[in-house]
Design an enzyme around this catalytic site. Sequence first.
Site: not given
Lengths: 315, 315
Positions: A224, A253, A272
Amino acid sequence: MTTPTLLVLDAEPLPRLGRLTGRVRVEHADESSLAERLPHADVLLVWDFTSHAVREAWPGDGPRPRWVHTASAGVDHLMCPELAACDTVVTNARGVFDQPIAEYVAALVLAMAKDLPRTLELQREQTWRHRESQKVAGSRACVVGSGPIGRAIATTLEALGITTALVGRTPRTGVHGPDDLDRLISRADWVIAAAPLTERTHGMFDARRFGVMQPSARFINVGRGQLVVEDALAEALARRWIAGAALDVFETEPLPPGSPLWRAPGLIVSPHMSGDTAGWRDELAAQFVELYERWEAGRPLVNVVDKQRGYVPGH
Amino acid sequence: MTTPTLLVLDAEPLPRLGRLTGRVRVEHADESSLAERLPHADVLLVWDFTSHAVREAWPGDGPRPRWVHTASAGVDHLMCPELAACDTVVTNARGVFDQPIAEYVAALVLAMAKDLPRTLELQREQTWRHRESQKVAGSRACVVGSGPIGRAIATTLEALGITTALVGRTPRTGVHGPDDLDRLISRADWVIAAAPLTERTHGMFDARRFGVMQPSARFINVGRGQLVVEDALAEALARRWIAGAALDVFETEPLPPGSPLWRAPGLIVSPHMSGDTAGWRDELAAQFVELYERWEAGRPLVNVVDKQRGYVPGH
């Protein structure tokens, strides 16, 4: 027995719930309607795992679903003290992402060892420039995070001949505890962050830790974004405290255009995607269907998150 | 006994011959002086393995060295009918490049599976665009070339969970013969060329063979450029007969600026570097020193090339 109501916090494409059709009343919510619908749901499926709406809506009034499943490995986006304190069971997508993420980490390790980003740059310039690269066999890695994802990464790196140490919250056979972390990262060629985001791991990769690493070390984050103090990483790269890094996850993000991370020297930025191989959404939906059938039959759920720790405790 | 003369066909940096100092008279040649010096040498070390000068100078007049060693795995750049027909022993650098090249192939396979070139492009544009990628575990590879390099590639790909078939000149346990080639490449996700360049392998990857491959297949060449009909590969990529390719070796090296290969869609171009990890030149020099000591002591040489076949026959 009344038909249970499954509330889905939606994202496109919607989950294919196949054989649950007719056995469950499916309702849909987006971030704005979640709070209003939550009291009427028996089960909540957090299909939009990028949303923080659950964390915000959960503390409101009224009954709450007895079970929340998130289509993600991490649960940091939904946990709040009220959810942690109540009886609701939380499950996650443990298992779906292990092998894809392990391969993604191997791809980054090998790409950096073989100087592939520079090769692609030189190709764009139509310039032939031979360089020496690095052998990965015989190098050392430290993987932070000893859940199934961290363990899959370690297995894959070991298969490439990389001596790999795992670090977890609790030392046990094959897993180092936090006390060993600084010593291990000070000797590692590859430091891989694959831990859940918890109070203990938040910001653990800070200026001091990048300072401990070798100048030849590379850092990879597939956990993360908040595990890393991003400014500290950018500075460590600029000052050549470490040789390179790759981030697949970020504090914010999508990473905003104009973020200095896009152009930080020696940094590979990816959106991601490390766990998301073709068919991943169907795997996530199928995993939920299986869990649902356990729940429906009154059998014990698997992948049950320890809500205090913020992950599924394992062996 | 007179001190033997070692002629080195030079390239920068020169080989470090360490403990041979004083035991051998070292002379140097470049491409233009090779023909003149060849008759006075007992041993020829082809340190400049990019040069074709040996092939051109060998047929000339006068005595010839009794032993030729090339600091490369391939011998195609030096073999000629006159060298093949005479008593001179030819040895190569078998072993030095196996693990590095295997890792390089794994790097390319994983980079293509994880769409890393596109990720780097999007990073340059500061664009966040999530894509699904591919799992490599469970995919199929066909490695053409069953020498130590091909076998190391197969071992590394198998370690990543890729089912890998090896193809060699002669079928034997664990190695398919040429008759199986078309069937194997028609089912492969990854086709890897790692064969020596011989009359039999020259141009083997032609339009017909790219036509046999799956539209999702990727082709990688780490052997010799002439294994591939480059125009046919460029066309196969342009017509999407295959999904991508990576070439580390080319018919003409360095690949000239302006070659259409630099910009062929889905093609990764690298400058013949797959085997060259840090310290490789010292490993090559050390390997020659060991061979020289065998030769000096009258013990049998290893890595002896079958001059008819054009490679070191193995198990």
